[in-house]
Every structure is written in C-alpha cells, then in structure tokens.
Scaffold this active site. Structure first.
Site, PDB file in Angstrom:
ATOM      1  N   ASP A  31       0.838  -1.207   0.000  1.00 27.50           N
ATOM      2  CA  ASP A  31       0.000   0.000   0.000  1.00 27.50           C
ATOM      3  C   ASP A  31       0.865   1.247   0.000  1.00 27.50           C
ATOM      4  O   ASP A  31       2.069   1.178   0.284  1.00 27.50           O
ATOM      5  CB  ASP A  31      -0.991   0.009   1.179  1.00 27.50           C
ATOM      6  N   HIS A  38      -8.830  -4.032   8.537  1.00 29.73           N
ATOM      7  CA  HIS A  38      -8.345  -3.842   7.164  1.00 29.73           C
ATOM      8  C   HIS A  38      -7.095  -4.685   6.910  1.00 29.73           C
ATOM      9  O   HIS A  38      -6.366  -5.050   7.834  1.00 29.73           O
ATOM     10  CB  HIS A  38      -8.109  -2.358   6.850  1.00 29.73           C
ATOM     11  N   ASN A  93      -9.328  -1.908  12.438  1.00 31.41           N
ATOM     12  CA  ASN A  93     -10.701  -2.067  11.947  1.00 31.41           C
ATOM     13  C   ASN A  93     -10.834  -3.296  11.050  1.00 31.41           C
ATOM     14  O   ASN A  93     -11.813  -3.422  10.334  1.00 31.41           O
ATOM     15  CB  ASN A  93     -11.112  -0.807  11.173  1.00 31.41           C
ATOM     16  N   GLU A 140     -10.087  -1.024   3.297  1.00 35.83           N
ATOM     17  CA  GLU A 140     -10.871  -0.598   4.446  1.00 35.83           C
ATOM     18  C   GLU A 140     -12.244  -1.260   4.416  1.00 35.83           C
ATOM     19  O   GLU A 140     -12.777  -1.549   3.337  1.00 35.83           O
ATOM     20  CB  GLU A 140     -11.060   0.924   4.401  1.00 35.83           C
TER      21      GLU A 140
HETATM   22  P1  PGA Z   1       0.426  -1.998  12.799  1.00 33.62           P
HETATM   23  O1  PGA Z   1      -0.544  -1.746  11.561  1.00 33.62           O
HETATM   24  O2  PGA Z   1       1.292  -3.176  12.414  1.00 33.62           O
HETATM   25  O3  PGA Z   1       1.216  -0.748  12.914  1.00 33.62           O
HETATM   26  O4  PGA Z   1      -0.426  -2.307  13.983  1.00 33.62           O
HETATM   27  C1  PGA Z   1      -1.305  -2.762  11.014  1.00 33.62           C
HETATM   28  C2  PGA Z   1      -2.278  -2.191  10.034  1.00 33.62           C
HETATM   29  O5  PGA Z   1      -2.860  -1.113  10.275  1.00 33.62           O
HETATM   30  O6  PGA Z   1      -2.505  -2.812   8.981  1.00 33.62           O
END
Ligand code: PGA
Length: 231
Positions: A71, A132, A130, A137
């Site tokens: 991403d 994702h 959430n 999303e």
């Molecule tokens: P994080 O992010 O590894 O910083 O918890 C995961 C994500 O939001 O996909």
C-alpha cells in the site's frame, strides 16, 4: 479457532520477530526467487530486523527475492518521509539485500506486473484495528481490486503513530483483496491487546466485507499472535 493459528506465549515482540523470521526464511530457502507482498506498519518490524541479521550473518540470501508493495499514500511529493515505499526500502528491501521491487504506483501497471510475475507467493500482513488488510478498508469484499481508497478515521488515527506529528494522508492506493487472497500462503502478524477483539472477529466471526481480514480464512493462512492479542 481456525487451524494455523500460533499463539506465542512469551516476550511478545521478540517471539513474534523470531517466529516470523523462521517462517519466512524457510520459504526463501525453499524458493530463493520468492515473490513477497510486504506490509509496513509496526508489527512486522522486528521480524524484518531478525531477517536482516541473518542476511548480515551470511545465513540467509534474499538477493533473488522480489518485494511487492502492499500500500501507499496518495499525494506525497517524491522523498516525503511518510512514503510507505520509503519505509519498505528502509525496513525490508535494503537491509535484506533485495534487488527486485514491484512498486504500487499505478493500479493498472501494478496489476500487469504481478500477472507477468505469476502472482504473489507469500503475503506478509499486519491486521488493521478495523480489520483492514493493506488499506482495504471495511467494507471490502474478496474481489476488491487494486485501487485508490479514502482512509477511514480509524486508519488515520492508527497511522498517526508512525509519523511523529506529521499529518496522515487521507487517501491511499492498496493492493486489492483479490491480490492478497490469491497469495499462495499468508502470514498474519498480530500483537497487542488492542488487536484482540478484531483478531477474534477475523478468525471466528462471520466472513464479511465489514472485517476484510475475515476472508483470510479462505487462504493457506498462518497467524502469529502474541499472548496479549489472543482472542
Ligand atoms: P500496525 O498496523 O502493524 O502498525 O499495527 C497494522 C495495520 O494497520 O494494517
């Protein structure tokens, strides 16, 4: 709970890093030209550092591996410190000695390059607060393609922790759910009590676009979670 879930009982970040590095190193040893979809975010950083230490020590060769970007924020100037491709370069591509990268700049070019490569062998993923995956999303169904998206307030809030006071962009490009779910194998890394409820929903709740990670159960999935994240 689904098969392939490994809960790591001891010192969280270190255990996750070592187990994740073992998992990926075995696959690179088996297929040196592995194509890997590479998450940024906090969770996989220890694993990438552990892999880099093996490369430095000469016990792992990643020079034929291809990294595929998962991403990227939209609208950043070249060289912006918030670039996720920059983060992937610093945390994965350079320390592991990779020569091949598929950037996520334009959805059509990315999709064509992946098709030429024969798809993704292994997806390394974190779990959004959430549900994702990448920036798919909620709601994102299993066929959601690589595309530009508007970030949810939850993702903006959680990404704020990465950039030390800089604003979080509001739009991003994400590899599609179709790309993620077509990976031949998936490793999902989950750490911390704040991920417990969403991991439970992803593994044991209904398959639903409202929790994009719930579709991972359709794949050859390994989950590495620390004790705090255990549902
Ligand atoms: P994080 O992010 O590894 O910083 O918890 C995961 C994500 O939001 O996909």
């Amino acid at each position: 709970m689904s098969a392939g879930v490994q809960i790591l009982p001891d010192a969280q970040a270190l255990a996750l890093a070592g187990a994740g590095a073992d998992w990926l190193a075995r696959r690179i040893e088996h297929k040196p030209d592995l194509t890997i979809l590479v998450a940024t975010g906090q969770t996989p950083m220890g694993m990438y550092a552990a892999l880099a230490a093996r490369v430095q020590a000469g016990t792992l060769d990643c020079s034929r591996v291809t990294a595929v970007q998962l991403d990227e924020y939209v609208g950043l100037e070249p060289g912006d410190p918030r670039s996720l491709s920059g983060w992937m370069e610093r945390a994965f591509v350079v320390p592991l000695g990779l020569r091949n990268v598929v950037p996520l700049d334009d959805p059509a070019t990315f999709t064509a390059r992946l098709r030429d490569l024969g798809g993704v062998d292994v997806a390394i993923l974190g779990l959004g607060p959430n549900g994702h995956l990448g920036f798919n999303e909620p709601p994102s169904g299993p066929d959601a393609p690589t595309r530009e998206v508007t970030l949810t307030p939850e993702s903006v809030a959680s990404n704020r922790g990465y950039w030390d006071g800089l604003a979080v962009p509001t739009h991003a490009i994400t590899a599609g759910m179709d790309v993620i779910l077509a990976a031949r194998e998936t490793l999902l890394l989950v750490s911390g009590a704040h991920k417990r409820a969403i991991l439970g929903a992803a593994l044991d709740g209904p398959e639903t676009p409202d929790v994009p990670a719930s579709f991972l159960r359709r794949t050859a999935l390994t989950v590495l979670a620390d004790r705090d994240a255990r549902p």
